[in-house]
Design a protein around this motif. Structure first.
Motif, PDB file in Angstrom:
ATOM      1  N   VAL A 115       1.382  -2.086  -6.277  1.00 39.51           N
ATOM      2  CA  VAL A 115       0.484  -0.605  -5.966  1.00 39.51           C
ATOM      3  C   VAL A 115       1.506  -0.203  -6.032  1.00 39.51           C
ATOM      4  O   VAL A 115       2.049   0.781  -6.320  1.00 39.51           O
ATOM      5  CB  VAL A 115      -0.189  -1.017  -5.016  1.00 39.51           C
ATOM      6  CG1 VAL A 115      -0.577   1.014  -4.628  1.00 39.51           C
ATOM      7  CG2 VAL A 115      -1.546  -1.292  -4.998  1.00 39.51           C
ATOM      8  N   LYS A 116       3.067  -0.367  -5.330  1.00 38.17           N
ATOM      9  CA  LYS A 116       4.498  -0.004  -4.796  1.00 38.17           C
ATOM     10  C   LYS A 116       4.835   0.210  -6.250  1.00 38.17           C
ATOM     11  O   LYS A 116       5.658   1.328  -6.702  1.00 38.17           O
ATOM     12  CB  LYS A 116       4.788  -0.534  -3.903  1.00 38.17           C
ATOM     13  CG  LYS A 116       6.299   0.133  -3.287  1.00 38.17           C
ATOM     14  CD  LYS A 116       7.091  -0.570  -2.676  1.00 38.17           C
ATOM     15  CE  LYS A 116       8.667   0.185  -2.008  1.00 38.17           C
ATOM     16  NZ  LYS A 116       9.008  -0.802  -1.254  1.00 38.17           N
ATOM     17  N   ALA A 117       5.118  -0.872  -6.823  1.00 37.92           N
ATOM     18  CA  ALA A 117       5.961  -1.691  -8.582  1.00 37.92           C
ATOM     19  C   ALA A 117       5.299  -0.352  -9.594  1.00 37.92           C
ATOM     20  O   ALA A 117       5.739   0.964  -9.788  1.00 37.92           O
ATOM     21  CB  ALA A 117       6.022  -2.023  -9.402  1.00 37.92           C
ATOM     22  N   ILE A 118       3.895   0.022  -9.237  1.00 38.94           N
ATOM     23  CA  ILE A 118       3.107   0.867 -10.467  1.00 38.94           C
ATOM     24  C   ILE A 118       3.750   2.506  -9.692  1.00 38.94           C
ATOM     25  O   ILE A 118       3.870   3.704 -10.915  1.00 38.94           O
ATOM     26  CB  ILE A 118       1.447   0.866 -10.508  1.00 38.94           C
ATOM     27  CG1 ILE A 118       1.120  -0.907 -10.829  1.00 38.94           C
ATOM     28  CG2 ILE A 118       0.727   2.322 -11.278  1.00 38.94           C
ATOM     29  CD1 ILE A 118      -0.256  -0.846 -10.571  1.00 38.94           C
ATOM     30  N   ASP A 174     -10.449  -0.296  -8.212  1.00 40.18           N
ATOM     31  CA  ASP A 174      -9.620   0.504  -7.915  1.00 40.18           C
ATOM     32  C   ASP A 174      -9.018   1.537  -8.759  1.00 40.18           C
ATOM     33  O   ASP A 174      -8.894   2.984  -8.041  1.00 40.18           O
ATOM     34  CB  ASP A 174      -8.068   0.676  -6.498  1.00 40.18           C
ATOM     35  CG  ASP A 174      -8.858  -0.945  -5.616  1.00 40.18           C
ATOM     36  OD1 ASP A 174      -9.972  -0.785  -5.555  1.00 40.18           O
ATOM     37  OD2 ASP A 174      -7.605  -1.114  -4.678  1.00 40.18           O
ATOM     38  N   GLY A 175      -8.507   1.173  -9.876  1.00 41.73           N
ATOM     39  CA  GLY A 175      -8.788   2.034 -11.011  1.00 41.73           C
ATOM     40  C   GLY A 175      -6.916   2.245 -11.367  1.00 41.73           C
ATOM     41  O   GLY A 175      -6.434   2.441 -12.246  1.00 41.73           O
ATOM     42  N   GLN A 214      -3.581   7.877 -16.883  1.00 35.73           N
ATOM     43  CA  GLN A 214      -4.368   9.010 -16.396  1.00 35.73           C
ATOM     44  C   GLN A 214      -4.854   9.083 -14.701  1.00 35.73           C
ATOM     45  O   GLN A 214      -4.672  10.385 -13.725  1.00 35.73           O
ATOM     46  CB  GLN A 214      -5.705   9.311 -17.415  1.00 35.73           C
ATOM     47  CG  GLN A 214      -6.050  10.628 -16.297  1.00 35.73           C
ATOM     48  CD  GLN A 214      -7.923  10.958 -17.246  1.00 35.73           C
ATOM     49  OE1 GLN A 214      -8.073  10.082 -18.059  1.00 35.73           O
ATOM     50  NE2 GLN A 214      -8.433  11.708 -17.059  1.00 35.73           N
ATOM     51  N   TYR A 215      -5.453   8.372 -14.221  1.00 33.32           N
ATOM     52  CA  TYR A 215      -5.315   7.644 -12.593  1.00 33.32           C
ATOM     53  C   TYR A 215      -4.417   7.733 -11.444  1.00 33.32           C
ATOM     54  O   TYR A 215      -3.857   8.167 -10.739  1.00 33.32           O
ATOM     55  CB  TYR A 215      -6.143   6.109 -12.730  1.00 33.32           C
ATOM     56  CG  TYR A 215      -5.925   5.827 -11.185  1.00 33.32           C
ATOM     57  CD1 TYR A 215      -7.099   6.295 -10.291  1.00 33.32           C
ATOM     58  CD2 TYR A 215      -5.794   5.177 -10.630  1.00 33.32           C
ATOM     59  CE1 TYR A 215      -7.548   5.919  -9.224  1.00 33.32           C
ATOM     60  CE2 TYR A 215      -6.085   4.597  -9.062  1.00 33.32           C
ATOM     61  CZ  TYR A 215      -6.959   5.171  -8.260  1.00 33.32           C
ATOM     62  OH  TYR A 215      -7.237   5.622  -7.159  1.00 33.32           O
ATOM     63  N   ILE A 216      -3.336   6.497 -11.728  1.00 31.96           N
ATOM     64  CA  ILE A 216      -1.565   7.594 -11.734  1.00 31.96           C
ATOM     65  C   ILE A 216      -0.820   8.250 -11.633  1.00 31.96           C
ATOM     66  O   ILE A 216      -0.888   9.145 -10.043  1.00 31.96           O
ATOM     67  CB  ILE A 216      -0.840   6.043 -12.574  1.00 31.96           C
ATOM     68  CG1 ILE A 216      -1.567   4.960 -12.275  1.00 31.96           C
ATOM     69  CG2 ILE A 216       0.798   6.394 -11.565  1.00 31.96           C
ATOM     70  CD1 ILE A 216      -1.645   3.831 -11.250  1.00 31.96           C
TER      71      ILE A 216
END
Length: 485
Positions: A16-19, A57-58, A73-75
């Motif tokens: 999640v942190k990397a994304i 979680d998307g 889009q979610y990010i």
């Protein structure tokens, strides 16, 4: 990776942190589960489960035969919700020394507190109060009850805002399982749940005390209670104690409220006898003052049965009773309760709503299940057996190795109150003991007034293994001998 999380949680957090930080390219597939498992040194199944959670979680979009891709889009939505955090760095910081200090209504940091090293577990012989050795059986039972409380059967009890209400099942358990052992009979309207006993004291202090209020409080006594009443502006009147607890009579004159710890006085652990309990109730009626009873370590009696609470003798509605559900169980859980007349509970409930509305509804339901299934009773029985053995060993070792030390006689509790020989100060002993791996608490902080007693120490025994007590007391004796030189 930290060891406080499961491997699956650690992998999930890192991805999640990397994304979110843009470390992974959005137009390229993430490494395969096999590649990532080798990179992180975890099983392939762990990575598969993490990828599935990120899809749910998307964060990721699965593409058949190509792999997992970042859901751009979610990010973008996530980053837009976080806003621009760079604004503060665009301006030079101003020098505003004292801008806050001159506006503080009170300065709690200036008040004395009990101080315990954060690394107390690193000491081989931690004779400190307020910490426990985790009970593996109770911890397992609590996990079971927490999981059960989180199931669909109970979710409606905690998922919504309870406003100013408490879990009705927990209140029922307090009324039927906790209070009868203290001799108290009450109705649901006479009970409120709090974030521990200390929070209960704070709520009562906010409701009943102000600058014109005189609060009589035991000295030596409970330091946090000193500071709680100070925070409301109340005047504190130190009250003397002896081998039988709070001394009654003229020293209570002029008090509007008496704060007392009758079961095991904080910090000496002496017990207020039945005769004094009855006389205190009678004096409260005759002199028109109120009593705040902190039922400190009620369950930890090793000689005879515990006394009934002061509240059980109160037929004039002058006693407010405070208790903890978690002090002996898990001190970090923080659940307590207050028993008081309906009018008082009604005001406390409205006051609590302004502070934090209500304690965690999930924790309340889990505790209700824990009590109902008999786990709290089981824990108390085990704790009492273990602590009684330690208490007896402590008394024997102190008598054998340090005969010049005066130890207050008690019938239970989880600590002993020791008075050092003349010419020996507690802080000097504390430093000498620490050099030997022994952690003790100097007692001067527990006294009200400008001239505290400097020869007292409190030696807790709930956080130390029984097998280490004899050696620890021997090292403490060495520290006291060295402090004389």
């Amino acid at each position: 990776m930290t060891t406080e999380r499961t491997l699956q949680q650690q992998v999930h957090e890192r991805l999640v942190k990397a994304i979110l930080q843009g470390a992974l390219k959005p137009h390229e597939p993430l490494p395969s589960s096999r590649e990532l498992s080798e990179q992180f040194g975890v099983s392939r199944n762990t990575v598969v489960l993490v990828y599935q959670r990120l899809v749910d979680d998307g964060y990721l979009t699965p593409v058949p035969r190509r792999g997992h891709f970042i859901n751009e889009q979610y990010i973008k939505q996530q980053l837009s919700l976080r806003g621009d955090t760079r604004t503060a760095s665009l301006f030079e910081p101003e020098q505003n020394a004292g801008i806050w200090e001159k506006r503080f209504a009170i300065r709690p940091t200036a008040w004395q507190n009990i101080t315990k090293p954060a690394n107390w577990r690193d000491y081989p012989y931690p004779f400190i109060y307020g910490q426990v050795i985790p009970d593996k059986i109770s911890a397992a039972r609590w996990r079971d009850c927490s999981r059960f409380a989180g199931t669909s059967r109970h979710v409606a009890a905690w998922v919504t805002d309870q406003v100013d209400s408490d879990d009705p099942i927990l209140v029922e358990q307090i009324l039927t399982q906790i209070l009868p052992g203290r001799g108290i009979k009450a109705s649901p309207e006479e009970v409120i749940v709090t974030v521990g006993a200390q929070n209960a004291i704070y709520l009562v202090a906010c409701l009943l005390t102000q600058a014109s209020t005189v609060v009589g409080i035991e000295s030596p006594g409970y330091v946090d209670a000193f500071n709680i009443f100070r925070s409301t502006g109340a005047s504190l009147k130190p009250l003397r104690i002896d081998a039988s607890g709070l001394v009654l009579g003229q020293q209570l004159d002029g008090c509007d409220l008496i704060y007392v710890t009758p079961s095991h006085q904080a910090p000496t652990s002496v017990t207020l006898g039945l005769d004094r309990r009855l006389k205190l109730i009678e004096q409260a009626r005759a002199d028109d003052f109120l009593i705040l009873e902190d039922d400190y370590e009620h369950e930890l009696n090793y000689l005879g049965a515990p006394h009934a609470a002061l509240k059980s003798y109160d037929n004039a509605d002058r006693v407010i009773h405070v208790g903890s559900l978690t002090k002996t169980l898990f001190p970090g859980l923080r659940l307590g309760f207050i028993v008081a007349p309906r009018a008082v509970i009604s005001e406390l409930r409205a006051l609590r709503r302004l502070m934090y509305r209500h304690p965690s509804a999930l924790d309340q339901r889990a505790m209700a299940i824990f009590i109902a299934e008999g786990h709290l009773d089981g824990h108390i029985r085990r704790a009492r057996t273990q602590l009684a053995a330690k208490w007896s060993l402590m008394l024997n070792e102190i008598s054998r190795r340090m005969p010049e030390i005066y130890c207050r006689e008690t019938s239970g509790g989880s600590s002993l109150w020791l008075t050092l020989p003349k010419g020996v100060e507690s802080w000097t002993v504390q430093k000498e003991a620490a050099r030997r791996g022994v952690l003790i608490e100097p007692g001067d902080v527990h006294f009200l007034g400008d001239l505290p007693e400097r020869r007292s120490i409190r030696a807790g025994f709930a956080a130390i293994d029984k097998d280490k007590i004899a050696t620890g007391i021997g090292l403490l004796a060495e520290a006291i001998a060295a402090s004389r030189q």
